[in-house]
Scaffold this active site. Structure first.
Site, PDB file in Angstrom:
ATOM      1  N   ARG A   1      41.348  54.057  32.930  1.00  0.00           N
ATOM      2  CA  ARG A   1      40.882  53.832  31.486  1.00  0.00           C
ATOM      3  C   ARG A   1      39.393  54.474  31.314  1.00  0.00           C
ATOM      4  O   ARG A   1      38.898  54.367  30.435  1.00  0.00           O
ATOM      5  CB  ARG A   1      39.572  51.995  31.973  1.00  0.00           C
TER       6      ARG A   1
ATOM      7  N   SER B   1      40.835  42.212  30.292  1.00  0.00           N
ATOM      8  CA  SER B   1      39.912  42.305  31.104  1.00  0.00           C
ATOM      9  C   SER B   1      38.178  43.105  30.363  1.00  0.00           C
ATOM     10  O   SER B   1      37.960  43.374  30.018  1.00  0.00           O
ATOM     11  CB  SER B   1      39.651  43.481  32.120  1.00  0.00           C
TER      12      SER B   1
ATOM     13  N   GLU C   1      34.584  47.743  29.552  1.00  0.00           N
ATOM     14  CA  GLU C   1      36.054  47.930  28.621  1.00  0.00           C
ATOM     15  C   GLU C   1      36.135  48.068  27.837  1.00  0.00           C
ATOM     16  O   GLU C   1      35.926  48.891  26.888  1.00  0.00           O
ATOM     17  CB  GLU C   1      37.013  46.995  29.779  1.00  0.00           C
TER      18      GLU C   1
HETATM   19  N1  EPU Z   1      39.357  38.079  41.478  1.00  0.00           N
HETATM   20  C1  EPU Z   1      38.964  37.293  41.970  1.00  0.00           C
HETATM   21  N2  EPU Z   1      38.294  36.050  41.492  1.00  0.00           N
HETATM   22  C2  EPU Z   1      38.766  36.631  39.730  1.00  0.00           C
HETATM   23  C3  EPU Z   1      38.716  37.502  39.603  1.00  0.00           C
HETATM   24  C4  EPU Z   1      39.945  38.073  40.872  1.00  0.00           C
HETATM   25  O1  EPU Z   1      38.366  37.068  43.627  1.00  0.00           O
HETATM   26  O2  EPU Z   1      38.267  35.461  39.172  1.00  0.00           O
HETATM   27  C5  EPU Z   1      39.850  39.013  42.953  1.00  0.00           C
HETATM   28  C6  EPU Z   1      41.549  39.035  42.979  1.00  0.00           C
HETATM   29  O3  EPU Z   1      41.922  37.954  43.729  1.00  0.00           O
HETATM   30  C7  EPU Z   1      41.751  40.044  44.041  1.00  0.00           C
HETATM   31  C8  EPU Z   1      41.089  40.744  42.634  1.00  0.00           C
HETATM   32  O4  EPU Z   1      40.057  40.118  42.190  1.00  0.00           O
HETATM   33  O5  EPU Z   1      41.923  39.859  44.469  1.00  0.00           O
HETATM   34  C9  EPU Z   1      42.277  41.991  41.942  1.00  0.00           C
HETATM   35  O6  EPU Z   1      42.180  40.914  40.769  1.00  0.00           O
HETATM   36  P1  EPU Z   1      42.888  41.364  39.885  1.00  0.00           P
HETATM   37  O7  EPU Z   1      44.545  41.769  41.056  1.00  0.00           O
HETATM   38  O8  EPU Z   1      43.213  39.967  39.030  1.00  0.00           O
HETATM   39  O9  EPU Z   1      43.259  42.717  39.504  1.00  0.00           O
HETATM   40  P2  EPU Z   1      41.822  43.301  38.280  1.00  0.00           P
HETATM   41  O10 EPU Z   1      41.201  44.223  39.525  1.00  0.00           O
HETATM   42  O11 EPU Z   1      41.016  41.505  37.705  1.00  0.00           O
HETATM   43  C10 EPU Z   1      43.091  44.893  36.778  1.00  0.00           C
HETATM   44  C11 EPU Z   1      43.333  45.463  35.602  1.00  0.00           C
HETATM   45  C12 EPU Z   1      43.573  44.336  35.094  1.00  0.00           C
HETATM   46  C13 EPU Z   1      46.123  44.341  35.534  1.00  0.00           C
HETATM   47  C14 EPU Z   1      45.592  43.925  36.599  1.00  0.00           C
HETATM   48  C15 EPU Z   1      46.644  43.950  37.410  1.00  0.00           C
HETATM   49  C16 EPU Z   1      40.921  46.707  34.842  1.00  0.00           C
HETATM   50  C17 EPU Z   1      39.807  46.372  34.518  1.00  0.00           C
HETATM   51  N3  EPU Z   1      41.470  45.386  34.972  1.00  0.00           N
HETATM   52  O12 EPU Z   1      42.550  43.795  37.422  1.00  0.00           O
HETATM   53  O13 EPU Z   1      43.620  44.812  33.823  1.00  0.00           O
HETATM   54  O14 EPU Z   1      45.861  43.435  34.459  1.00  0.00           O
HETATM   55  O15 EPU Z   1      44.672  45.405  36.945  1.00  0.00           O
HETATM   56  O16 EPU Z   1      46.923  45.342  37.853  1.00  0.00           O
HETATM   57  O17 EPU Z   1      40.759  46.895  35.911  1.00  0.00           O
HETATM   58  C18 EPU Z   1      42.851  45.081  31.765  1.00  0.00           C
HETATM   59  O18 EPU Z   1      42.342  46.238  31.597  1.00  0.00           O
HETATM   60  O19 EPU Z   1      43.052  44.099  30.547  1.00  0.00           O
HETATM   61  C19 EPU Z   1      43.247  43.922  32.507  1.00  0.00           C
HETATM   62  C20 EPU Z   1      44.305  43.182  32.361  1.00  0.00           C
END
Ligand code: EPU
Length: 353
Positions: free
Chosen positions: A179, A253, A349
Site C-alpha cells: 500500500r 480498509s 490507509e
Molecule cells: N478478520 C476478523 N474480523 C474482521 C475482519 C477480518 O477476524 O472483522 C480476519 C479474517 O477472518 C481474516 C483476516 O482477518 O482471517 C484477514 O481478513 P481479510 O481476508 O478480509 O483481509 P484483510 O486483511 O482484512 C486485505 C486488504 C483488502 C483486500 C483483502 C483481500 C488491507 C489493508 N486490506 O484485507 O483491501 O480486499 O485483504 O485481499 O491490506 C482495501 O485496501 O481497501 C481493501 C479492501
C-alpha cells in the site's frame, strides 16, 4: 462553429473548466462534506499543463483527486483540486509473453478489469471491484486476493506539477511497497499520474492461493476456474463483506495490516493465541488489522455518526451525515484500544485532509 484560418486554434480550448468553492461531497466515497477552493476537471495531459501554466492556478497548491475512495476530508481543501477525468483504454502491445494495456488516469479501476476480461485479456480479475480510479491505483499499490498492482505493472506517465514536464516511470522507479509507492513518499503532491500501462503475463495462470478463493474451489468443485470465474468469485466475496460506497459511505480498509518482527508476533500470540498472522518472506509477520479491531470489540460500534462495519471491522463507515472529524475520532479511539491491548500502532490507509 467553423474556424477561419486566421483564428488561433487554441482560442476555443484555453478556457479551463474551473469551479470555485465546489462541493466535494459526491467526489469522496465516505460522502464527507468539504468544499474545494477551486475544482478543475482534467480530461487530458494538456489540461494538466494548462493548470501549471495558468497565471493564478499555476501558483496555487494542488490536490489530485481520483475516485475519492481513499480519502477522509475533515475540512475544506484550500487548494486547486485536480479531478482526474482522463478516459480511454487500449491494448497497446501484444508480446509473446504479455499483453500491455494502457488506460487513462480517470478510468474507473473496475471498468478496466471488466474491459480486459471482455477483450480476452485476463490477469486483473483478483483485483475486481477495488474502488477508485486507474490513476490512483499505483499511488497505494492496490491489491486484493493475492495480487497487487505491482505484479501487473508496466509503466506510467506523470506530469510534474511545477514544470509541467511528463516523465515515464517503470516499476522500480515507482518504489512499490505494501500500500505504498513513491507517490506517497518523495513525489507526494508533486506530480500527477495521467496514464498507466499494465502488463498481463501470457500464458495466463490463475492466482488461487488466497484462503477465500481456495474455499470457493472446494465449495464449487471447480478446480481449474477461468479468469471470468475468478472475477465472479472475487466480486461475490467482496459484495458479501464490504459495503458498497454508493449505499454506505466508506473508504475500504481504513488501516493497513501491520507488519511486525517475529519477536513482536510471539508477544502478541502470548496475549491472544488466536491472532491472525501471516509469515512474510523476510521473516517478519503481517497481522490482520481487522482481527485486532474485532478482538477489541469494535465491530458494529459507532462514535457519533461514524461506525465500524458489521461484517468487516477493518472498514469504517458513514452511518449518515458524519463529518470527517467524527471519522477521525473513531479511528483514534480504535488505535488507542488496539495499542492498549496488543501494543500495536495501526496506521490509517486513507489520506486524511
Ligand atoms: N478478520 C476478523 N474480523 C474482521 C475482519 C477480518 O477476524 O472483522 C480476519 C479474517 O477472518 C481474516 C483476516 O482477518 O482471517 C484477514 O481478513 P481479510 O481476508 O478480509 O483481509 P484483510 O486483511 O482484512 C486485505 C486488504 C483488502 C483486500 C483483502 C483481500 C488491507 C489493508 N486490506 O484485507 O483491501 O480486499 O485483504 O485481499 O491490506 C482495501 O485496501 O481497501 C481493501 C479492501
Amino acid at each position: 462553429m467553423s474556424l477561419s484560418p486566421s483564428t488561433p486554434a487554441t482560442a476555443v480550448s484555453v478556457e479551463l473548466p474551473m469551479e470555485r468553492g465546489a462541493s466535494l461531497r459526491s467526489f469522496n466515497s465516505f460522502g464527507l462534506p468539504s468544499n474545494a477552493q477551486t475544482l478543475v476537471r482534467i480530461r487530458s495531459t494538456a489540461d494538466v499543463r494548462r493548470v501549471v501554466d495558468h497565471p493564478e492556478l499555476g501558483r496555487a497548491p494542488k490536490f489530485v483527486l481520483g475516485g475519492g475512495s481513499n480519502l477522509v476530508l475533515t475540512r475544506d481543501v484550500p487548494a486547486c483540486v485536480l479531478k482526474m477525468e482522463i478516459e480511454g483504454i487500449r491494448l497497446l502491445h501484444t508480446h509473446e509473453d504479455a499483453w500491455v494495456v494502457e488506460a487513462g488516469a480517470g478510468v474507473v479501476w473496475h471498468d478496466l478489469v471488466a474491459w480486459c476480461l471482455d477483450h480476452g485479456l485476463p490477469g486483473l480479475e483478483n483485483m475486481a471491484l477495488i474502488p477508485g480510479t486507474v490513476g490512483a491505483a499505483p499511488v497505494q499499490n492496490i491489491g486484493a486476493y493475492g495480487v497487487e498492482l505491482k505484479d501487473r505493472f508496466e509503466s506510467l506517465d506523470a506530469v510534474d506539477l511545477v514544470t509541467g514536464r511528463t516523465v515515464t516511470l517503470d516499476a522500480a522507479q515507482c518504489r512499490f511497497g505494501y500500500r505504498d509507492s513513491i507517490f506517497k513518499q518523495g513525489l507526494a503532491g508533486k506530480s500527477v499520474i495521467t496514464t498507466v500501462r499494465l502488463r498481463l503475463p501470457r500464458p495466463w495462470t490463475p492466482m488461487l492461493g488466497y484462503l477465500e478463493l481456495e474455499r470457493k474451489v472446494l465449495e464449487t468443485g471447480i478446480s481449474a476456474p477461468d479468469a471470468r470465474q475468478i472475477f465472479d468469485w472475487v466480486c461475490a466475496i467482496r459484495r458479501a463483506k464490504l459495503p458498497d460506497p454508493a449505499v454506505i459511505g466508506n473508504a475500504g480498509s481504513f488501516f493497513k495490516n501491520p507488519v511486525v518482527t517475529a519477536e513482536q508476533c510471539r508477544d502478541i500470540i502470548g496475549r491472544d493465541p488466536h491472532v491472525v498472522h501471516y509469515p512474510l518472506d523476510d521473516g517478519s509477520f503481517k497481522l490482520a488489522a481487522g482481527w485486532l479491531i474485532d478482538a477489541c470489540g469494535w465491530k458494529g460500534k459507532s462514535i457519533g455518526r461514524a461506525g465500524v462495519y458489521e461484517k468487516q471491522a477493518l472498514v469504517l463507515v458513514n452511518r449518515g451525515g458524519a463529518s470527517g472529524a467524527e471519522v477521525v475520532t473513531l479511528a483514534r479511539a480504535i488505535q488507542e484500544s488496539v495499542y492498549g491491548r496488543f501494543g500495536i500502532r495501526l496506521e490509517p490507509e486513507p489520506v486524511v485532509v
